[in-house]
Design an enzyme around this catalytic site. Structure first.
Site, PDB file in Angstrom:
ATOM      1  N   GLU A 185     -17.599  17.404  22.252  1.00 32.93           N
ATOM      2  CA  GLU A 185     -17.277  16.190  21.491  1.00 32.93           C
ATOM      3  C   GLU A 185     -18.011  15.012  22.116  1.00 32.93           C
ATOM      4  OE1 GLU A 185     -16.177  13.193  19.334  1.00 32.93           O
ATOM      5  OE2 GLU A 185     -15.553  15.202  18.722  1.00 32.93           O
ATOM      6  N   TYR A 218     -17.893  19.634  17.827  1.00 29.79           N
ATOM      7  CA  TYR A 218     -17.329  18.409  17.235  1.00 29.79           C
ATOM      8  C   TYR A 218     -15.799  18.522  17.286  1.00 29.79           C
ATOM      9  CZ  TYR A 218     -22.096  18.608  15.410  1.00 29.79           C
ATOM     10  OH  TYR A 218     -23.459  18.747  15.304  1.00 29.79           O
ATOM     11  N   CYS A 224       0.839  -1.207   0.000  1.00 36.16           N
ATOM     12  CA  CYS A 224       0.000   0.000   0.000  1.00 36.16           C
ATOM     13  C   CYS A 224       0.872   1.255   0.000  1.00 36.16           C
ATOM     14  CB  CYS A 224      -0.901  -0.014   1.233  1.00 36.16           C
ATOM     15  SG  CYS A 224      -1.902   1.464   1.432  1.00 36.16           S
ATOM     16  N   CYS A 262     -15.833  17.463   5.882  1.00 36.55           N
ATOM     17  CA  CYS A 262     -15.079  16.382   5.238  1.00 36.55           C
ATOM     18  C   CYS A 262     -15.904  15.755   4.115  1.00 36.55           C
ATOM     19  CB  CYS A 262     -14.634  15.329   6.245  1.00 36.55           C
ATOM     20  SG  CYS A 262     -15.951  14.652   7.252  1.00 36.55           S
TER      21      CYS A 262
END
Length: 458
Positions: A342, A321, A162, A414
């Protein structure tokens, strides 16, 4: 057009995240075919037709795109981890920028400043965390350890070469697979819910070189008796690595879901945490706490977020978050106070320790769901930083966030589709988009981080 029919066509463009558009003149319609790049001629079978939309499964690339290159990874195409390693990095950036810009143009009301995509400082061997799965490469084949085969929930590809991780990961992977095969113990079968070996979690800090390794298994008693953890530890410690192993762990997980879940962790060697450094600050990271997977890219992302949030002197900032408190602590030195929220308690504990480690006494961290905790904070912020998980912010939480009426909100996404969706409510409640830019933390893959600055309309 029917399910199972095979067609050939050219991929004209790719929409986020990896939806190739193929036009079929004979059908007078587009079909979405995943895992291709613009300019490829492909064959595909139709596997979904719903509400006038059709999707196809890529069977073969008949003609390569003029922009394609040879992937450096021998597992590319088999492994489901990467999609764009056959494109030059500049083309990857160009394609991602086109995708996100089109999405934001549709979602944003009025004019805004588009700042393009900042590239990752490294494009190979950039990940600081990997979760490998045990299984077999084909039904009843030999034990494998690696990533899921593209398009398969069951088959595993051995990824001993990888390229998005460094040589230490590859050595640890190979060593663990050797040990597992020698032990004769079976992998956990996802359908039968029997077996022992489940996952291998490896985390390595780019700046400190510290490595944390965690083997995840079931607690089936007949297999646990035969498991010799110290033999595995000795094999790992005999490896010649560039980094330093600081902890080797054994986590128990009997959950039916195919995810890494902590139902009890035993330290077999060393400690259950490691340290990483970002922008001059030190962070203690535990096995399951969130931390950006590209450390050098994260520095670019957080510098961008810090620039977007603007003047913070004498301001109270909510970091919602907050993970292990990275953003909170990067903002804290120039703010009056930062409050982090969180849901992962382990991450909150790490955030508190990190703040102490960095000598920051103006950070507080709350454990809990943002939707519930936000009512208990007892403070009114001046600025808000949002860095939610992939699915974005819960609509009810977003409503509470906008009720504060702060001057500026910075949203780090994201998954840009989640940001595009959440912008509808944010704009509807009086916020105007000022700037949007992207930071590529995931070279070779479909993913990208998007940063958006919004200001309250006066």
């Amino acid at each position: 057009m029917k399910k199972g029919q095979v067609y050939e066509g050219m991929i004209e463009s790719v929409e986020f995240p990896n939806k190739g558009k193929v036009f079929l003149p004979e059908e007078e319609r587009y079909v979405i075919v995943k895992n291709g790049v613009p300019g490829q001629k492909v064959s595909f079978s139709v596997n979904k037709i719903r509400k006038g939309k059709a999707e196809g499964r890529l069977l073969e690339v008949l003609e390569h795109s003029p922009m394609e290159i040879e992937s450096k990874c021998p597992h590319f195409g088999q492994c489901g981890g990467c999609t764009y390693q056959n494109l030059p990095y500049e083309e990857q950036i160009r394609m991602k920028e086109t995708q996100v810009k089109a999405m934001m143009d549709e979602a944003v009301e009025g004019d805004y400043i588009w700042e393009g995509v900042k590239p990752s400082p490294v494009t190979q061997e950039y990940r600081n965390k990997m979760e490998f799965s045990f299984g077999d490469e084909y039904k009843d084949g030999p034990l494998a350890l690696g990533m899921h085969k593209r398009g398969s929930f069951h088959d595993i590809v051995n990824v001993s070469d990888c390229q998005i991780v460094d040589a230490d990961y590859r050595k640890i992977l190979t060593c663990t697979l050797e040990y597992a095969r020698e032990s004769g113990l079976p992998y956990y079968h996802r359908m039968r819910h029997t077996g022992f070996f489940r996952h291998l979690l490896v985390r390595k800090a780019v700046k400190t070189g510290e490595i944390l390794i965690d083997l995840v298994t079931t607690t089936e008693s007949e297999f646990e008796k035969e498991f010799d953890g110290q033999r595995w530890v000795k094999k790992l410690l005999s490896l010649e690595l560039n980094g330093t192993i600081v902890g080797i762990l054994h986590t128990k997980n009997d959950s039916v879901a195919d995810v890494v879940k902590d139902e009890g962790t035993e330290i077999l060697y060393g400690q259950d945490y490691f340290y990483e450094e970002l922008l001059g600050l030190k962070f203690k990271i535990t096995p399951f706490s969130f931390f950006q997977t590209n450390s050098l890219g994260a520095e670019v992302l957080y510098e961008t977020a810090r620039e977007y949030i603007g003047e913070t002197k004498d301001k109270v900032i909510f970091d919602l978050y907050s993970g292990t408190g990275t953003i909170a602590q990067i903002l804290a030195p120039v703010a009056k106070k930062v409050v982090g929220v969180e849901i992962v308690e382990e991450a909150v504990e790490a955030a508190r320790e990190n703040a102490e480690l960095n000598g920051l006494n103006n950070c507080t961290f709350w454990a809990g769901d943002v939707l519930k905790v936000i009512d208990e904070l007892g403070e009114v912020p001046d600025l808000i930083m949002l860095d939610p998980p992939r699915d974005g912010v819960h609509p009810k939480a977003l409503e509470k966030i906008t009720n504060f009426g702060v001057d500026r909100v910075v949203y780090i996404a994201c998954k840009p589709t989640s940001l595009a969706r959440d912008l509808e409510m944010l704009q509807g409640r009086g916020y105007r988009v000022e700037r949007i830019g992207c930071v590529d933390l995931f070279p070779g893959t479909v993913h990208i981080e998007t940063v958006c600055l919004m200001s309250k309309v006066k």
